[in-house]
Design a protein around this motif. Sequence first.
Motif, PDB file in Angstrom:
ATOM      1  N   ARG A 128      -9.285  33.131 -25.874  1.00  0.00           N
ATOM      2  CA  ARG A 128      -9.736  33.599 -27.189  1.00  0.00           C
ATOM      3  C   ARG A 128     -10.332  32.458 -28.006  1.00  0.00           C
ATOM      4  N   ASP A 180      -4.804  19.986 -28.432  1.00  0.00           N
ATOM      5  CA  ASP A 180      -5.994  20.612 -28.992  1.00  0.00           C
ATOM      6  C   ASP A 180      -5.982  22.133 -29.116  1.00  0.00           C
ATOM      7  N   TRP A 181      -5.887  22.869 -28.034  1.00  0.00           N
ATOM      8  CA  TRP A 181      -6.005  24.326 -28.155  1.00  0.00           C
ATOM      9  C   TRP A 181      -4.976  24.993 -27.245  1.00  0.00           C
ATOM     10  N   GLN A 224      -4.279  30.467 -47.926  1.00  0.00           N
ATOM     11  CA  GLN A 224      -2.987  30.355 -47.225  1.00  0.00           C
ATOM     12  C   GLN A 224      -1.775  30.296 -48.147  1.00  0.00           C
ATOM     13  N   GLY A 268      -3.274  25.956 -36.790  1.00  0.00           N
ATOM     14  CA  GLY A 268      -4.561  26.641 -36.721  1.00  0.00           C
ATOM     15  C   GLY A 268      -5.660  25.820 -36.090  1.00  0.00           C
ATOM     16  N   SER A 269      -6.886  26.223 -36.412  1.00  0.00           N
ATOM     17  CA  SER A 269      -8.025  25.695 -35.670  1.00  0.00           C
ATOM     18  C   SER A 269      -8.805  24.623 -36.427  1.00  0.00           C
ATOM     19  N   LEU A 270      -8.454  24.339 -37.666  1.00  0.00           N
ATOM     20  CA  LEU A 270      -9.299  23.452 -38.469  1.00  0.00           C
ATOM     21  C   LEU A 270      -8.594  22.224 -39.022  1.00  0.00           C
ATOM     22  N   HIS A 291       0.575  27.441 -40.555  1.00  0.00           N
ATOM     23  CA  HIS A 291      -0.173  27.012 -41.746  1.00  0.00           C
ATOM     24  C   HIS A 291      -0.586  28.242 -42.579  1.00  0.00           C
ATOM     25  N   TYR A 323      -4.854  25.351 -46.860  1.00  0.00           N
ATOM     26  CA  TYR A 323      -6.147  25.549 -47.543  1.00  0.00           C
ATOM     27  C   TYR A 323      -6.484  27.044 -47.585  1.00  0.00           C
ATOM     28  N   ILE A 375     -12.905  35.035 -34.052  1.00  0.00           N
ATOM     29  CA  ILE A 375     -11.943  35.626 -33.113  1.00  0.00           C
ATOM     30  C   ILE A 375     -11.609  37.076 -33.492  1.00  0.00           C
ATOM     31  N   GLN A 379      -2.385  30.691 -27.788  1.00  0.00           N
ATOM     32  CA  GLN A 379      -1.369  31.072 -28.786  1.00  0.00           C
ATOM     33  C   GLN A 379      -0.781  32.465 -28.574  1.00  0.00           C
ATOM     34  N   SER A 430       2.183  25.157 -34.959  1.00  0.00           N
ATOM     35  CA  SER A 430       0.725  25.052 -34.893  1.00  0.00           C
ATOM     36  C   SER A 430       0.133  25.207 -36.289  1.00  0.00           C
ATOM     37  N   GLY A 482      -2.553  30.779 -41.751  1.00  0.00           N
ATOM     38  CA  GLY A 482      -3.812  31.470 -41.491  1.00  0.00           C
ATOM     39  C   GLY A 482      -3.456  32.927 -41.186  1.00  0.00           C
ATOM     40  N   TRP A 483      -4.267  33.858 -41.663  1.00  0.00           N
ATOM     41  CA  TRP A 483      -3.890  35.271 -41.534  1.00  0.00           C
ATOM     42  C   TRP A 483      -3.754  35.709 -40.076  1.00  0.00           C
ATOM     43  N   ASN A 484      -4.651  35.181 -39.213  1.00  0.00           N
ATOM     44  CA  ASN A 484      -4.550  35.575 -37.806  1.00  0.00           C
ATOM     45  C   ASN A 484      -3.206  35.149 -37.224  1.00  0.00           C
ATOM     46  N   GLU A 524      -0.336  37.480 -35.722  1.00  0.00           N
ATOM     47  CA  GLU A 524       0.095  37.280 -34.335  1.00  0.00           C
ATOM     48  C   GLU A 524       1.600  37.026 -34.275  1.00  0.00           C
TER      49      GLU A 524
END
Length: 486
Positions: A260, A347-348, A391, A289-291, A366, A388, A22, A351, A287, A368-370, A374
């Motif tokens: 995105r 799910d998504w 983070q 994140g994505s994983l 969590h 993980y 992304i 954001q 949220s 995540g830097w993004n 944001e």
Amino acid sequence: MNSRADQLKVFFLPFLVSGHMIPMVDLARLFAMHGVNVTIINTPANALLFQKAIDRDANSGHQIKTHILEFPSAQVGLPEGIENFNMITSHGMSHKLYYALSLLQKPIEQLFQEMTPDCIITDMFYPWTVDSAAKLGIPRLVFHTAGYFSQCAASSIKQHAPHLCVNSNADTFLLPDLPDTIEMTTLQLPRWVRTQDGYAQLMDRIRESERQSYGAVVNSFHELESAYEEHYTRITGIKAWSVGPVSLCVNRDAADKVERGNKVAPDENEWLNWLNSKECNSVLYVSFGSLNKFSTAQLIELAHGLDASSHQFIWVVRQKDKDQDEGWLEDFEKHIKESNRGLIIRDWAPQLLILEHPAIGGLVTHCGWNSILEGVTAGLPMITWPLYAEQFYNEKFVTRVIKIGVSVGVTEWRQWDEEAREVVKREEIKKTVIFLMGSGVQAAEMKNRARELRNAARRAIQSSGSSQSNLMSMIKELKSLKCGRS
Ligand code: UDP
């Protein structure tokens, strides 16, 4: 406008996971907006996730395209279309994906030879691109999808090993030689720091390739972490250009913000109508994140904690989480809908759009830097819940350096594809939500600082702002290198 001869031709090579693709695609689009001829190297299923935005940019006259490489699904034994770490469902698949990535090296190098770019901007997970660039006599820039602080913290631990001087994994130690006083425990450190496994060796290779690079491009901005920007340059010995937040630079309209890196659920307007009915700063966005995948026990504690806080929330529950659902989530959803206090997005979530809605007053992240960037861009205070990767370092940055967040109290790092052993209890969650969303003095100070950083982020990307100036001087420097070669 550039004439064809002096137009800079840059290739972008993203790593195959949402949190890296992304921002890399955003960065590539940013370069194209400034007259650079951009090629993003990707595989079929991953390219599809970004193609609409790329097509919109190309149609508006920017020189940007995706070069699609065949993904070696059959060769590595992955089902068709499973091409990134977000899509995999087991540890075994993860190994196959790494194998696929190693097979892609040859075709990528061939592409570099045939297309002769003027520069390669690559994710850190491709250390071999240092040699590819050297063969072509062109600069290789590493793109950091994480900020400076985490790089500096990791380097402090690598160099001084303070975790080896404590008696237990839960004892705190200081991270030496950093601009701020930062304490951590061994339990919070990534596994590759604590054990010399294959991944640790890969990380060493990545650090080595970083030092051999022409420079680093960082998704951060000077005003956010200037002391660490300077520290990073000192410890790595390479130039670094802070050009972020890249998502703020390029995603200006709703179509960009909503699409995105994944598809949002079809009932996309439900959240908007719901938020529109809420007061300013009254809703918490939750949220991970994505994983991430949570255990049922953790999901239940989280649901109860949010409910007991009596604050309003939007909670993004991932499909992987839902695999374990035994009906209680539907009951919980019904309960919060009836009281009109909460909304679950499956799910998504879009954001970027949600975070900038005036009804949102904070986020649980969590780290995540993004997501942190944001959140900063939206001027929001945060509850930190690291899981993980880097983070836990990012959590320290948010809570100790920029001081716009409060920790929920997670104590143990884990692999991204493992469920945590630790379960954060509902009482902790409730207490932290009430603190952040409440009207106490400390929370108000965090909110003020978050708002100041939002303004700084916006200034950084304006025409005379720090990130914009860095971008322009980087492009100028790359052009002069090109001229020097011809
Ligand atoms: N994201 C999103 N919707 C979701 C989950 C994630 O748009 O439901 C985006 C988020 O805005 C961010 C990225 O995915 O840009 C996640 O990156 P981050 O570094 O926060 O975490 P990761 O998923 O890599 O752990």
